[in-house]
Design an enzyme around this catalytic site. Structure first.
Site, PDB file in Angstrom:
ATOM      1  N   ASN A   1      26.170  14.389 -43.849  1.00  0.00           N
ATOM      2  CA  ASN A   1      27.431  15.053 -43.497  1.00  0.00           C
ATOM      3  C   ASN A   1      28.223  14.324 -42.406  1.00  0.00           C
ATOM      4  OD1 ASN A   1      29.368  17.311 -43.504  1.00  0.00           O
ATOM      5  ND2 ASN A   1      28.531  17.689 -41.466  1.00  0.00           N
TER       6      ASN A   1
ATOM      7  N   TRP B   1      43.966  10.149 -48.909  1.00  0.00           N
ATOM      8  CA  TRP B   1      42.623  10.748 -48.980  1.00  0.00           C
ATOM      9  C   TRP B   1      42.213  11.111 -50.401  1.00  0.00           C
ATOM     10  CZ3 TRP B   1      42.556  15.751 -50.840  1.00  0.00           C
ATOM     11  CH2 TRP B   1      43.775  16.458 -50.798  1.00  0.00           C
TER      12      TRP B   1
ATOM     13  N   GLU C   1      26.180  26.736 -41.696  1.00  0.00           N
ATOM     14  CA  GLU C   1      26.579  25.766 -42.738  1.00  0.00           C
ATOM     15  C   GLU C   1      26.781  26.465 -44.074  1.00  0.00           C
ATOM     16  OE1 GLU C   1      27.387  22.667 -41.834  1.00  0.00           O
ATOM     17  OE2 GLU C   1      26.868  23.422 -39.850  1.00  0.00           O
TER      18      GLU C   1
ATOM     19  N   TRP D   1      37.359  16.562 -47.164  1.00  0.00           N
ATOM     20  CA  TRP D   1      38.340  15.465 -47.125  1.00  0.00           C
ATOM     21  C   TRP D   1      39.600  15.883 -46.388  1.00  0.00           C
ATOM     22  CZ3 TRP D   1      38.584  10.391 -47.608  1.00  0.00           C
ATOM     23  CH2 TRP D   1      37.448   9.761 -48.127  1.00  0.00           C
TER      24      TRP D   1
ATOM     25  N   TRP E   1      51.407   6.791 -47.065  1.00  0.00           N
ATOM     26  CA  TRP E   1      50.089   6.140 -47.083  1.00  0.00           C
ATOM     27  C   TRP E   1      50.215   4.658 -47.398  1.00  0.00           C
ATOM     28  CZ3 TRP E   1      46.721   9.312 -45.032  1.00  0.00           C
ATOM     29  CH2 TRP E   1      46.812  10.688 -45.266  1.00  0.00           C
TER      30      TRP E   1
ATOM     31  N   TRP F   1      30.146  27.795 -43.974  1.00  0.00           N
ATOM     32  CA  TRP F   1      31.166  26.771 -44.289  1.00  0.00           C
ATOM     33  C   TRP F   1      31.346  26.661 -45.802  1.00  0.00           C
ATOM     34  CZ3 TRP F   1      34.949  24.361 -41.916  1.00  0.00           C
ATOM     35  CH2 TRP F   1      34.887  24.096 -40.543  1.00  0.00           C
TER      36      TRP F   1
HETATM   37  C1  LIG Z   1      34.455  14.360 -46.757  1.00  0.00           C
HETATM   38  C2  LIG Z   1      33.383  15.364 -47.094  1.00  0.00           C
HETATM   39  C3  LIG Z   1      33.021  15.576 -48.423  1.00  0.00           C
HETATM   40  C4  LIG Z   1      32.030  16.507 -48.752  1.00  0.00           C
HETATM   41  N1  LIG Z   1      31.711  16.702 -50.077  1.00  0.00           N
HETATM   42  C5  LIG Z   1      30.779  17.640 -50.408  1.00  0.00           C
HETATM   43  C6  LIG Z   1      30.457  17.877 -51.765  1.00  0.00           C
HETATM   44  O1  LIG Z   1      31.032  17.302 -52.692  1.00  0.00           O
HETATM   45  N2  LIG Z   1      29.478  18.788 -52.030  1.00  0.00           N
HETATM   46  C7  LIG Z   1      28.831  19.478 -51.043  1.00  0.00           C
HETATM   47  O2  LIG Z   1      27.947  20.292 -51.359  1.00  0.00           O
HETATM   48  N3  LIG Z   1      29.135  19.284 -49.755  1.00  0.00           N
HETATM   49  C8  LIG Z   1      30.077  18.381 -49.399  1.00  0.00           C
HETATM   50  N4  LIG Z   1      30.373  18.171 -48.082  1.00  0.00           N
HETATM   51  C9  LIG Z   1      29.718  19.001 -47.060  1.00  0.00           C
HETATM   52  C10 LIG Z   1      28.428  18.415 -46.466  1.00  0.00           C
HETATM   53  O3  LIG Z   1      28.617  17.089 -46.097  1.00  0.00           O
HETATM   54  C11 LIG Z   1      27.233  18.496 -47.424  1.00  0.00           C
HETATM   55  O4  LIG Z   1      27.129  19.794 -47.952  1.00  0.00           O
HETATM   56  C12 LIG Z   1      25.945  18.172 -46.680  1.00  0.00           C
HETATM   57  O5  LIG Z   1      25.997  16.866 -46.183  1.00  0.00           O
HETATM   58  C13 LIG Z   1      24.787  18.331 -47.608  1.00  0.00           C
HETATM   59  O6  LIG Z   1      23.594  17.983 -46.971  1.00  0.00           O
HETATM   60  P1  LIG Z   1      22.447  19.050 -46.770  1.00  0.00           P
HETATM   61  O7  LIG Z   1      22.212  19.804 -48.025  1.00  0.00           O
HETATM   62  O8  LIG Z   1      21.292  18.335 -46.168  1.00  0.00           O
HETATM   63  O9  LIG Z   1      23.128  20.032 -45.715  1.00  0.00           O
HETATM   64  P2  LIG Z   1      22.552  21.024 -44.621  1.00  0.00           P
HETATM   65  O10 LIG Z   1      22.980  20.506 -43.301  1.00  0.00           O
HETATM   66  O11 LIG Z   1      21.111  21.295 -44.803  1.00  0.00           O
HETATM   67  O12 LIG Z   1      23.399  22.338 -44.882  1.00  0.00           O
HETATM   68  C14 LIG Z   1      22.956  23.382 -45.766  1.00  0.00           C
HETATM   69  C15 LIG Z   1      23.969  23.632 -46.835  1.00  0.00           C
HETATM   70  O13 LIG Z   1      25.176  24.125 -46.267  1.00  0.00           O
HETATM   71  C16 LIG Z   1      26.289  23.640 -47.027  1.00  0.00           C
HETATM   72  N5  LIG Z   1      27.132  22.817 -46.146  1.00  0.00           N
HETATM   73  C17 LIG Z   1      26.732  22.063 -45.095  1.00  0.00           C
HETATM   74  N6  LIG Z   1      27.797  21.498 -44.491  1.00  0.00           N
HETATM   75  C18 LIG Z   1      28.874  21.887 -45.185  1.00  0.00           C
HETATM   76  C19 LIG Z   1      30.277  21.637 -45.064  1.00  0.00           C
HETATM   77  N7  LIG Z   1      30.788  20.876 -44.091  1.00  0.00           N
HETATM   78  N8  LIG Z   1      31.111  22.181 -45.971  1.00  0.00           N
HETATM   79  C20 LIG Z   1      30.631  22.964 -46.955  1.00  0.00           C
HETATM   80  N9  LIG Z   1      29.323  23.254 -47.112  1.00  0.00           N
HETATM   81  C21 LIG Z   1      28.467  22.730 -46.251  1.00  0.00           C
HETATM   82  C22 LIG Z   1      25.725  22.786 -48.156  1.00  0.00           C
HETATM   83  O14 LIG Z   1      25.604  23.571 -49.304  1.00  0.00           O
HETATM   84  C23 LIG Z   1      24.365  22.390 -47.604  1.00  0.00           C
HETATM   85  O15 LIG Z   1      23.426  22.097 -48.611  1.00  0.00           O
HETATM   86  C24 LIG Z   1      31.380  17.242 -47.723  1.00  0.00           C
HETATM   87  C25 LIG Z   1      31.750  17.021 -46.393  1.00  0.00           C
HETATM   88  C26 LIG Z   1      32.741  16.099 -46.076  1.00  0.00           C
HETATM   89  C27 LIG Z   1      33.094  15.888 -44.635  1.00  0.00           C
END
Ligand SMILES: Cc1cc2nc3c(=O)[nH]c(=O)nc-3n(C[C@H](O)[C@H](O)[C@H](O)COP(=O)(O)OP(=O)(O)OC[C@H]3O[C@@H](n4cnc5c(N)ncnc54)[C@H](O)[C@@H]3O)c2cc1C
Length: 484
Positions: free
Chosen positions: A350, A368, A283, A391, A315, A286
């Protein structure tokens, strides 16, 4: 005089600019520039502003206790930041500036202007990359192009991290005079407090959050000790505390990505935690991936989709549907619970971000960009690169996209990821009394939930509709390209 310019990195741990500035023996001061108009332009959510301002207050106090002055100045916006910084540097006799790089377009343009201006004063700028694990221009494909598919990027990213084998940064060598006898000053504290108080947020919104690096590091170590091992098993279930909740800390820089990575890497040695730790590190990759995409395709910051042909998608402009989505009244329980979680807490799981984004862009076929903006206006962890990447992935307009024929079924996702409907019941109390089956499809029990809306669109037929719309946009694009 050396200056540490704090930006999106509100911490002292794992902070190369601070460590390097203090290593020289010259006097060191610190600066933070407030840019509230830029926050308005970037749709920064009030809750996120609150988190940043509170974290800044903690940072100022920590620096002061260590004998470092922090100056907080109001620059208005990024244009103002260039002038404010230049005046400050001249006034204080600063010879060198240390800061972490920021990669979004507006931030890059600000930094280019800063570099040009400071050159006139003979001030040296030192940039570092603590905001990511692998800096965005480091990895390229064999052809020298940026990676646009995550799996290939991740493979290379893993190799790079293994070769680099980074260790923790040494703690900053604070001035010998630090301590109670020689405290630093926190200039501009009043202004930070005034901005925070002006947000006027209800306690119910702020109480669950703990800003600042002390809380962020505590949360990291708690997560690694108690939850990381089960991360893979629980991370997709929003009713469980299965993920770290560290996105806010990572996005505001109260936690260094390197410290998060190193904590998880240590856990790889523990056979019980290995799988969870490896998944979690993925993650973090990512996060780097979307930063390199944003940096290497700067047109994304101007609203362009990654796949140009998707600009021609027609759209639907249905405000009533958009409003129902925003308010969690679509008639699909998991979608509605998720949207209410976002508005009520400033955060969303997420899996639900993917689901709600796909629902808006596929089921409602609404642009979107509208959803991306609504997320930014509410998310405490709102971050351009990850939000735009997420997105565009969901809307199938981006890199490494969910193929456009993939449309999450809101009913199937609900059964799979909230099987007992516990998450739904938490945010959609109108449905709390329904049994484990009906809570996913309440329209089958209309007498038991009179206050809950019927689905605003049918799921059936969405996939075919979206497929056709993408095909038409692709055809139209090819015709345009061929000049027909
Ligand atoms: C439509 C959409 C919008 C999103 N907007 C944001 C946003 O504005 N800010 C944001 O930080 N994340 C965003 N994410 C990614 C992700 O959803 C969140 O980072 C995650 O839900 C944060 O929860 P966590 O810290 O418990 O994640 P964990 O599952 O604990 O993951 C650890 C860290 O990995 C990073 N991470 C995890 N998943 C992703 C991902 N898919 N993409 C990028 N980094 C990731 C984050 O920094 C997260 O804190 C988005 C995802 C989607 C699908």
């Amino acid at each position: 005089m050396r200056l540490v310019w704090f930006r999106n990195d509100l911490r002292c741990h794992g902070h190369t600019p601070l460590t390097q500035a203090l290593a020289g023996g010259d006097p060191v001061i610190a600066l933070y520039l407030l840019c509230p108009r830029q926050w308005d332009d970037h749709d920064v959510a009030p809750l996120r502003r609150w988190y940043v301002l509170e974290s800044l207050l903690e940072l100022g106090d920590t620096l002061a206790a260590k004998g470092i002055d922090l100056h907080v100045l109001d620059a208005g916006d990024f244009d103002g930041a260039v002038d404010t910084l230049a005046d400050f540097v001249a006034e204080q006799g600063v010879r060198e500036i240390f800061c972490n790089r920021e990669y979004p377009l507006n931030e890059l343009n600000r930094d280019r202007a800063v570099a040009r201006r400071l050159e006139q004063y003979g001030v040296r700028l030192h940039g570092f990359d603590d905001g990511v694990l692998v800096p965005p221009r480091t990895l390229s494909t064999g052809k020298g192009t940026p990676y646009t598919v995550f799996t290939a990027y991740k493979k290379r990213w893993d190799q790079w991290m293994d070769d680099a084998d980074p260790g923790a940064l040494p703690a900053p060598a604070w001035p010998a005079s630090s301590g109670a006898s020689k405290k630093g000053r926190f200039y501009g504290r009043d202004r930070v407090e005034a901005l925070r108080d002006g947000l006027d947020l209800p306690d119910t919104l702020t109480a669950p959050w703990q800003p600042g690096e002390t809380a962020a590091y505590r949360q990291l170590y708690d997560f690694v000790e108690h939850q990381l091992g089960d991360y893979k098993r629980y991370r997709d279930f929003p009713a469980e505390p299965g993920t770290s909740g560290l996105s806010t800390a990572l996005s505001a820089g109260t936690l260094a990505p390197l410290d998060a990575y190193l904590a998880a890497r240590r856990a790889l040695a523990d056979s019980g935690a290995r799988e969870g730790a490896a998944t979690w590190i993925g993650e973090l990759a990512w996060r780097d991936f979307y930063r390199q995409i944003m940096h290497r395709f700067p047109q994304l910051a101007t609203g362009a989709p990654f796949r140009p042909e998707t600009r021609l998608l027609q759209w639907h402009d249905n405000d009533a549907h958009f409003q129902a989505w925003c308010e969690g009244r679509t008639g699909y329980p998991l979608v509605d619970a998720a949207m209410r979680q976002l508005v009520r807490t400033g955060w969303m799981h997420n899996r639900l971000r993917m689901l709600t984004a796909m629902f808006l862009s596929k089921h409602l076929f609404i642009d979107w960009h509208r959803g991306e903006r609504f997320f930014m206006q509410h998310l405490i962890d709102g971050d351009f690169a990850s939000n735009n990447g997420g997105w565009q992935w969901s809307a199938s307009t981006g890199t490494d996209v969910a193929p456009y024929f993939r449309v999450f079924s809101p009913i199937r996702q609900s059964h799979r990821f909230d099987p007992q409907g516990r998450f739904i019941a938490r945010y959609v109390p109108e449905l709390a009394e329904l049994d484990d089956e009906s809570i996913h499809e309440p329209w089958k029990q209309p007498l038991l939930c009179p206050d809950y809306p019927a689905p605003i669109v049918a799921h059936k037929g969405v996939k075919e509709f979206v497929q056709q719309a993408f095909r038409q946009a692709g055809d139209a694009w090819r015709q345009q390209e061929n000049g027909q």
